[in-house]
Design a protein around this motif. Structure first.
Motif, PDB file in Angstrom:
ATOM      1  N   VAL A   9       0.839  -1.210   0.000  1.00  0.00           N
ATOM      2  CA  VAL A   9       0.000   0.000   0.000  1.00  0.00           C
ATOM      3  C   VAL A   9       0.869   1.252   0.000  1.00  0.00           C
ATOM      4  O   VAL A   9       0.615   2.197  -0.751  1.00  0.00           O
ATOM      5  CB  VAL A   9      -0.957  -0.010   1.215  1.00  0.00           C
ATOM      6  CG1 VAL A   9      -1.652   1.332   1.385  1.00  0.00           C
ATOM      7  CG2 VAL A   9      -1.988  -1.130   1.064  1.00  0.00           C
ATOM      8  N   ILE A  10       1.912   1.264   0.800  1.00  0.00           N
ATOM      9  CA  ILE A  10       2.815   2.418   0.849  1.00  0.00           C
ATOM     10  C   ILE A  10       3.528   2.597  -0.493  1.00  0.00           C
ATOM     11  O   ILE A  10       3.667   3.726  -0.990  1.00  0.00           O
ATOM     12  CB  ILE A  10       3.816   2.269   2.010  1.00  0.00           C
ATOM     13  CG1 ILE A  10       3.054   2.396   3.337  1.00  0.00           C
ATOM     14  CG2 ILE A  10       4.926   3.299   1.925  1.00  0.00           C
ATOM     15  CD1 ILE A  10       3.846   2.017   4.551  1.00  0.00           C
ATOM     16  N   LEU A  11       3.932   1.490  -1.111  1.00  0.00           N
ATOM     17  CA  LEU A  11       4.558   1.568  -2.430  1.00  0.00           C
ATOM     18  C   LEU A  11       3.593   2.156  -3.458  1.00  0.00           C
ATOM     19  O   LEU A  11       3.978   3.000  -4.273  1.00  0.00           O
ATOM     20  CB  LEU A  11       5.029   0.185  -2.875  1.00  0.00           C
ATOM     21  CG  LEU A  11       5.649   0.104  -4.253  1.00  0.00           C
ATOM     22  CD1 LEU A  11       6.974   0.865  -4.288  1.00  0.00           C
ATOM     23  CD2 LEU A  11       5.850  -1.341  -4.664  1.00  0.00           C
ATOM     24  N   LEU A  12       2.342   1.744  -3.431  1.00  0.00           N
ATOM     25  CA  LEU A  12       1.352   2.308  -4.351  1.00  0.00           C
ATOM     26  C   LEU A  12       1.144   3.802  -4.112  1.00  0.00           C
ATOM     27  O   LEU A  12       0.967   4.568  -5.062  1.00  0.00           O
ATOM     28  CB  LEU A  12       0.015   1.564  -4.227  1.00  0.00           C
ATOM     29  CG  LEU A  12      -0.036   0.194  -4.874  1.00  0.00           C
ATOM     30  CD1 LEU A  12      -1.335  -0.509  -4.505  1.00  0.00           C
ATOM     31  CD2 LEU A  12       0.102   0.295  -6.379  1.00  0.00           C
ATOM     32  N   LEU A  13       1.145   4.221  -2.852  1.00  0.00           N
ATOM     33  CA  LEU A  13       1.024   5.649  -2.552  1.00  0.00           C
ATOM     34  C   LEU A  13       2.198   6.440  -3.122  1.00  0.00           C
ATOM     35  O   LEU A  13       2.019   7.536  -3.657  1.00  0.00           O
ATOM     36  CB  LEU A  13       0.943   5.869  -1.038  1.00  0.00           C
ATOM     37  CG  LEU A  13      -0.368   5.490  -0.382  1.00  0.00           C
ATOM     38  CD1 LEU A  13      -0.232   5.532   1.138  1.00  0.00           C
ATOM     39  CD2 LEU A  13      -1.477   6.417  -0.833  1.00  0.00           C
ATOM     40  N   ILE A  14       3.384   5.888  -3.013  1.00  0.00           N
ATOM     41  CA  ILE A  14       4.573   6.569  -3.542  1.00  0.00           C
ATOM     42  C   ILE A  14       4.541   6.581  -5.072  1.00  0.00           C
ATOM     43  O   ILE A  14       4.797   7.608  -5.707  1.00  0.00           O
ATOM     44  CB  ILE A  14       5.851   5.905  -3.014  1.00  0.00           C
ATOM     45  CG1 ILE A  14       5.980   6.147  -1.506  1.00  0.00           C
ATOM     46  CG2 ILE A  14       7.079   6.418  -3.752  1.00  0.00           C
ATOM     47  CD1 ILE A  14       7.051   5.318  -0.834  1.00  0.00           C
ATOM     48  N   LEU A  15       4.213   5.440  -5.680  1.00  0.00           N
ATOM     49  CA  LEU A  15       4.205   5.356  -7.140  1.00  0.00           C
ATOM     50  C   LEU A  15       3.097   6.192  -7.772  1.00  0.00           C
ATOM     51  O   LEU A  15       3.193   6.571  -8.936  1.00  0.00           O
ATOM     52  CB  LEU A  15       4.071   3.902  -7.591  1.00  0.00           C
ATOM     53  CG  LEU A  15       5.287   3.027  -7.369  1.00  0.00           C
ATOM     54  CD1 LEU A  15       4.983   1.595  -7.777  1.00  0.00           C
ATOM     55  CD2 LEU A  15       6.481   3.559  -8.130  1.00  0.00           C
TER      56      LEU A  15
END
Length: 77
Positions: A9-15
């Protein structure tokens, strides 16, 4: 499974914060701007992530409790 879901989820927020495709005029498959294609891929990844969240992290027995309470209320009427 939560150890895998939260970083995803954090990776998706960053991407999601893409600044690198704003000025790129490249076409994917000859007709889709690369920025639109990137956001379509992010949307599919987000839908897949939330599917995994519901599949593996949803509380067990929550649906049975709600259906039991609703049938209990129907019997008293």
């Amino acid at each position: 499974m939560l150890r895998f879901i939260w970083p995803l989820v954090i990776l998706l927020l960053i991407l999601h914060q893409d600044n690198w495709f704003w000025d790129d005029g490249t076409l994917v498959f000859g007709f889709i701007p690369v920025g639109l294609f990137y956001h379509a891929c992010i949307s599919v990844a987000a839908a897949t992530t939330w599917f995994l969240v519901v599949l593996f992290c949803w509380p067990k027995g929550l649906d049975e409790k709600v259906s039991h309470e609703s049938t209990k209320g129907e019997q008293s009427v």
